[in-house]
Design an enzyme around this catalytic site. Structure first.
Site, PDB file in Angstrom:
ATOM      1  N   GLU A  61      -7.109  -7.945  -2.229  1.00 40.09           N
ATOM      2  CA  GLU A  61      -7.382  -6.894  -1.245  1.00 40.09           C
ATOM      3  C   GLU A  61      -8.730  -6.240  -1.506  1.00 40.09           C
ATOM      4  O   GLU A  61      -9.405  -5.790  -0.590  1.00 40.09           O
ATOM      5  CB  GLU A  61      -6.278  -5.818  -1.299  1.00 40.09           C
ATOM      6  CG  GLU A  61      -6.367  -4.755  -0.212  1.00 40.09           C
ATOM      7  CD  GLU A  61      -7.061  -3.470  -0.651  1.00 40.09           C
ATOM      8  OE1 GLU A  61      -7.205  -2.577   0.181  1.00 40.09           O
ATOM      9  OE2 GLU A  61      -7.470  -3.366  -1.833  1.00 40.09           O
ATOM     10  N   ASP A  95      -0.434   1.658  -0.124  1.00 38.31           N
ATOM     11  CA  ASP A  95      -1.614   1.436  -0.969  1.00 38.31           C
ATOM     12  C   ASP A  95      -2.351   2.743  -1.176  1.00 38.31           C
ATOM     13  O   ASP A  95      -3.533   2.864  -0.866  1.00 38.31           O
ATOM     14  CB  ASP A  95      -2.523   0.375  -0.317  1.00 38.31           C
ATOM     15  CG  ASP A  95      -3.706   0.006  -1.211  1.00 38.31           C
ATOM     16  OD1 ASP A  95      -3.687   0.356  -2.401  1.00 38.31           O
ATOM     17  OD2 ASP A  95      -4.656  -0.622  -0.707  1.00 38.31           O
TER      18      ASP A  95
END
Lengths: 479, 479
Positions: free
Chosen positions: A328, A361
């Site tokens: 990511e 997140d």
């Protein structure tokens, strides 16, 4: 028939502290809501989140995108999912350009040499030896962009926009990442030999925050460094004392070809398994810490939420899919190098059956607000969710949730609705992308509340036939 | 006649918030007390403390004992004293064994290698290459001492007594420094090749606290390392997961012959200049931070206190001497290598005229208690001091002050009474001996209160003829 319609009757009833719904016309929906409350309370009392985040951060430490450590952690996590009853567990590989920090150092030169604490920015090239040059300070990216052409020839551009503002929603971060991303190219355009930015974070520790910089023509144009906040203060004071300040910078960072992978597992739906709710987080971390809050916590929360649902005594109608995305933390010229893009390519036309996606997140602190897709705001579904989440301190979010984060962004771009469980990010940017992102920063009590919010909300979605794509924003949102 | 007697009358008067003494029998003493209150208030409103601590930490950064940086900072500080009206400013050199940190690193070995954040302990020898060995964990020094002879042959002894307790008076520190000091010798006695201790500090940052270890036969017996708290947690968890854990350690630290120095300056007494009150702090710092709280702050506070007195419009009767000691942060086989011992040797028989000594070496947070020599506790002097200090939140300390710290310890050993202005050390051991000991950790408002307490108390002592040596502890202390 949708949950939204059925719950209309219930939404007018007073609720105080605990859920106290009487059965509305549709008994199935009342049962769904009651079960959501029970799932919420089960998650509050225990879950696997702390176990998962402890194990993955302790066993593997840092898990940079494409590293051997990320690969090993992914294999282990797939086993962990199977062991905990997840189905259709699989690993999806994809190629990427990895980046490896080497040795790095910085110092003030001159009569009174001093060490400076820096971290090379992600995907920065190495310095190919030691750079020694005068520093030119700017307070904004605009000021750097406005410098005369060639005026930084042989010099180091230093942007110090001051300390990031500490905000619950982390909104102080975005404007500063713009400088971090665009800085190396802007500095290169003026002839600079390196780029330095005050570390993008809200703390005052000698713990620089790394992060991505922007590729131009396939590479990051200049070596870039984050300077820890106390060192940024120091350098700015030295410059303010007058006279040129020269510093040294060195880094042996480099890129390499590698692979990363998504780890996917699910609680298969009982009656409409092809309808998928995706819960996303990412497996990779920056290399400095052990990636506990960014983002082993997200994996822990979503896995624990799904497992709590699976153990509730009855499977939901729809499939709850947990994806631990690889890679990511990259910002490459194309989307090919990150897990979100790879997942979207992998599912092909199945994307049409993706009901909704959510991403965890932002650490492991408590959830304070629920953001639903624009059409769902003020809907009966939203009211039902509000009733289940209110007792644990979650209010409706004022902002419609449209985009998600980097992991589910590609899904959102492909038309999948997204929800957001907004979590308290007040201390997130004290730690994020630093060596200090370690297990001890997780507050187990807050993480349990977080899991409870996820588990309850996801149950409500998964055991209903609510269609977020079909919902249209009301001309006037209900209060 | 002593201040103590004169103030008897005043001590019975009610005081609320601000000092409200009517003139007692002796007008001179009432004036002294009133002036102490005025000095206190002047210090609260402005002082040079922040300027001094800003300049010395910014100009010179870290100032390890015997380093070029400490020497340059001392020369600069002497100039600063002269510029600010101090008299008889001088630098006293003395030799010492210096210690220089080199490159250092540590990592968990095996299938899942992980970086560990360490700092070599002060005066540790280097590792002469990389040590790779199994770790054996102990929770106490006693357990290490009880290990069978030879049982650590070729291994690394690791003592993890758990996290230091955060206390206002810093009393969690002492028991742990005993482990740090004695650990290398204890580990060597069992055949170990290196010694690792959980960093002695109260924080949870990846910022190890260095500090001295004990010399045996002229050297520190083994390479010793402090492991940052999150890394200590991690290593202890890995060991608890089972199986041997091997780590690597490397350090290129080394010792060298050098000189350090004390910087001495004073506000010469108006009528009894040979009677000296010594205010001590230290110039040197550990190498990791810039030594703002340890102990540029102490220099700043004592210099500002003396300057506030000098600027009060009338000089005190006695001399107020400020000593910025060199080389406090060492623990060598003899006392020859530190500034406190060098100062005592330098003054010779003058020590008889040293009325009292106080040391500021515990950061820059607020003063909460005054500790006087045993004979002065409950005395009229103590009551007068209490009245002046109460309005800024300073209470009498329950403990008699006998020893001072490392700088004035030699004076105390030679019979000079000492006082203590106890300051809030709640956050001191989060920062002390780490890279994080930097200027931003100073709270200017608390530092001003600290200066005010020093200035007012020192004035009371300096403009009186109170003789602390002659005071005998009362059989029953007054309340």
């Amino acid at each position: 028939m949708r949950l939204t319609t059925r719950l209309l009757a219930a939404s007018a009833l007073a609720v105080s502290g605990t859920l106290a719904l009487v059965a509305p016309a549709g008994a199935q929906d009342a049962a769904t809501v009651e079960r959501a409350a029970a799932i919420r309370d089960a998650a509050l009392s225990r879950n696997i989140a702390l176990d998962y985040v402890t194990q993955i951060t302790t066993r593997f430490g840092a898990r940079p995108a494409g590293s051997h450590s990320e690969q090993q952690a992914a294999a282990w996590a797939a086993g962990y999912m199977r062991e905990h009853g997840f189905q259709n567990v699989r690993i999806e590989q994809f190629p990427l350009v990895g980046w490896e920090r080497g040795e790095e150092s910085a110092a003030v030169l001159g009569d009174h040499p001093q060490r400076l604490v820096v971290a090379a920015l992600g995907h920065s090239p190495g310095t190919n030896g030691v750079i020694e040059a005068e520093v030119v300070r700017f307070e904004t990216l605009e000021a750097l962009n406005a410098a005369p052409a060639g005026s930084l020839a042989g010099k180091i551009a230093y942007v110090d926009p001051g300390q990031m503002v500490r905000m619950q929603d982390g909104s102080g971060y975005g404007p500063l990442t713009r400088i971090r991303g665009a800085g190396p190219a802007a500095a290169a355009a003026k002839g600079a030999v390196a780029f330095v930015i005050r570390s993008v974070g809200s703390d005052e520790h000698r713990m620089p925050h790394t992060g991505t910089t922007r590729y131009v023509d396939g590479v990051v144009p200049l070596p870039g460094f984050a300077l820890a906040a106390p060192d940024a203060d120091q350098l700015s004071r030295l410059i303010a004392m007058g006279g040129p300040v020269r510093i040294s910078l060195s880094s042996t960072a480099h890129t390499y070809q590698t692979v990363s992978q998504n780890v996917v597992g699910e609680i298969t739906g009982a009656t409409r398994p092809h309808e998928v709710i995706v819960l996303g987080s990412h497996m990779d971390s920056w290399d400095l810490g052990t990636g506990a809050i960014d983002d082993a916590a997200g994996g822990a929360i979503t896995l624990a939420a799904a497992k709590t649902i699976a153990e509730s005594g009855r499977r939901p109608a729809r499939t709850v899919r947990v994806v631990l995305y690889g890679s990511e933390e990259v910002d490459q010229p194309t989307n090919t190098g990150n897990g979100g893009g790879a997942y979207l390519r992998g599912i092909g036309s199945e994307v049409e059956n993706h009901i909704i996606a959510g991403e965890s997140d932002f650490g492991a602190d408590r959830i304070y607000a629920l953001g639903l897709p624009p059409g769902a705001q003020g809907s009966d579904f939203a009211k039902a969710a509000g009733r289940v989440l209110y007792p644990i301190g979650v209010l409706p979010s004022a902002d419609p949730e449209l985009h998600g984060g980097a992991d589910i962004g590609p899904l959102a771009g492909a038309g999948v609705p997204v929800f957001g469980l907004n979590q308290d990010g007040t201390r997130y940017f004290d730690l994020h992308h630093t060596a200090d992102d370690t297990l001890d920063k997780i507050d187990p009590a807050q993480m349990s509340q977080n899991v409870a919010a996820w588990a309850a909300l996801v149950w409500l979605i998964a055991d209903s036939d609510v269609d977020f794509r079909a919902m249209r924003p009301a001309a006037q949102a209900a209060h």
